[in-house]
Design an enzyme around this catalytic site. Sequence first.
Site, PDB file in Angstrom:
ATOM      1  N   ASN A   1       0.247  -1.368  -0.178  1.00 49.54           N
ATOM      2  CA  ASN A   1       0.547   0.205   0.047  1.00 49.54           C
ATOM      3  C   ASN A   1       0.511   1.501  -0.059  1.00 49.54           C
ATOM      4  O   ASN A   1       0.284   2.219   0.374  1.00 49.54           O
ATOM      5  CB  ASN A   1      -0.921   0.301   0.983  1.00 49.54           C
ATOM      6  CG  ASN A   1       0.343   0.005   2.776  1.00 49.54           C
ATOM      7  OD1 ASN A   1       1.327  -0.301   2.440  1.00 49.54           O
ATOM      8  ND2 ASN A   1      -0.950   0.273   3.447  1.00 49.54           N
ATOM      9  N   LYS A   2       2.484   1.373  -0.132  1.00 47.94           N
ATOM     10  CA  LYS A   2       2.741   2.120   0.317  1.00 47.94           C
ATOM     11  C   LYS A   2       3.465   3.293  -1.693  1.00 47.94           C
ATOM     12  O   LYS A   2       2.898   2.580  -2.101  1.00 47.94           O
ATOM     13  CB  LYS A   2       4.063   1.740   0.627  1.00 47.94           C
ATOM     14  CG  LYS A   2       4.217   0.739   1.922  1.00 47.94           C
ATOM     15  CD  LYS A   2       3.907   2.611   2.904  1.00 47.94           C
ATOM     16  CE  LYS A   2       3.269   1.963   4.532  1.00 47.94           C
ATOM     17  NZ  LYS A   2       3.994   0.724   5.348  1.00 47.94           N
TER      18      LYS A   2
END
Length: 379
Positions: free
Chosen positions: A191-192
């Site tokens: 998710n980064k």
Amino acid sequence: MSNSKIYLSSPHMGGTEQSFVNEAFETNWIAPLGPNVEGFEKDLENYLGVENHVAALSSGTAALHLALILLGVERGDEVICQSMTFSASANPIVYQGAIPIFVDSEPDTWNICPNHLEEAIKDRIAKGKKPKAIIAVHLYGMPYKVDEIKKISEKYEIPIVEDSAEALGSSYKGQKCGTFGDISILSFNGNKIITTSGGGALVSKNLKLKDKAIFLATQARDAAPHYQHSEIGYNYRLSNISAGIGRGQMEVLDKHVGLRQKMNQFYRDIFRNTMGVKVFSEPNSDYFSNHWLSCVLIDKALCCFSPEEIRLAMAENNIESRPLWKPMHLQPVFKNAPYYGADISEKLFEFGLCLPSGSNLKEQEKVKINDVLIHFIDI
Ligand SMILES: *Cc1c(COP(=O)(O)O)cnc(C)c1O
């Protein structure tokens, strides 16, 4: 991942990732070492500035754990940590048998408050123990008050672990986040801002710390023909397959930062004239956020809708949104840990909401998000 659901932040491939992965297959470097691991480290060093040395690791959490080990954090030691953060910032303190001391945020950057930090240090020293490290976080990509925190770290000679998991691509006074700590860490979770499907890195200007991190991350093998160990080791190195994804992602990092900033502008446009809604933005031009996640503060007393009402309406339309990080001093698992501060982080948790922020959101998805939000503004 389904096509229809709109996520807060989903992986966004640039296109060349697969060729690095294919090369790893063709050359049979299917291992937690190899040319992609070294190549990815070089790419990151070039991006952050070559005086920074990077060790690629299996996660940001592993990087934080090794950072504390390298700073000599042991059983019974105390480590200061920003309360408003993801639990991964604080958990490695407990892995070491040390005690987390949580500190409140300030309202400009939502990150560790210099005043409460100094108050905490003074009080812990008065109680008989000087904290071993300060974990400061650039939340949602927003740099913390770098100069103020550094001054306190130097005054009391307590090293900083810079948790830059959410802030690759951000900068403060023109210098990249991930280069401010005595040791800094990055995350490449799914998710980064960029992802290796799972991974992280430890960053230091001290080459010996990079080498020691890699030594510990590869089971702490002494130089001997047989397996010999004088220290406890870990299996924390990044895989050569994952690092291949990382090399491709580095080619599009700055482009994706630009797209995330556009998402932030998208929300600022929507809420431009809405009393009681504030889109989280840079306090002044010293700060450059990658806007990993765009967040809003919503004061129902002024705008007549709550963050939870927005969240539920978004969920009904298959759009993900989420309250801000729940402060660590409010978490059941840390309920006995000392806390210094007021109610800033508690208020942020009460009023805040994270909105879909990915660099890969399509026009029609933005229209869908806009429609849900506009509905609230119009009533
Ligand atoms: C994601 C994250 C981490 C942990 O990184 P992983 O790679 O998921 O282990 C640590 N700190 C913060 C603030 C994060 O957002």
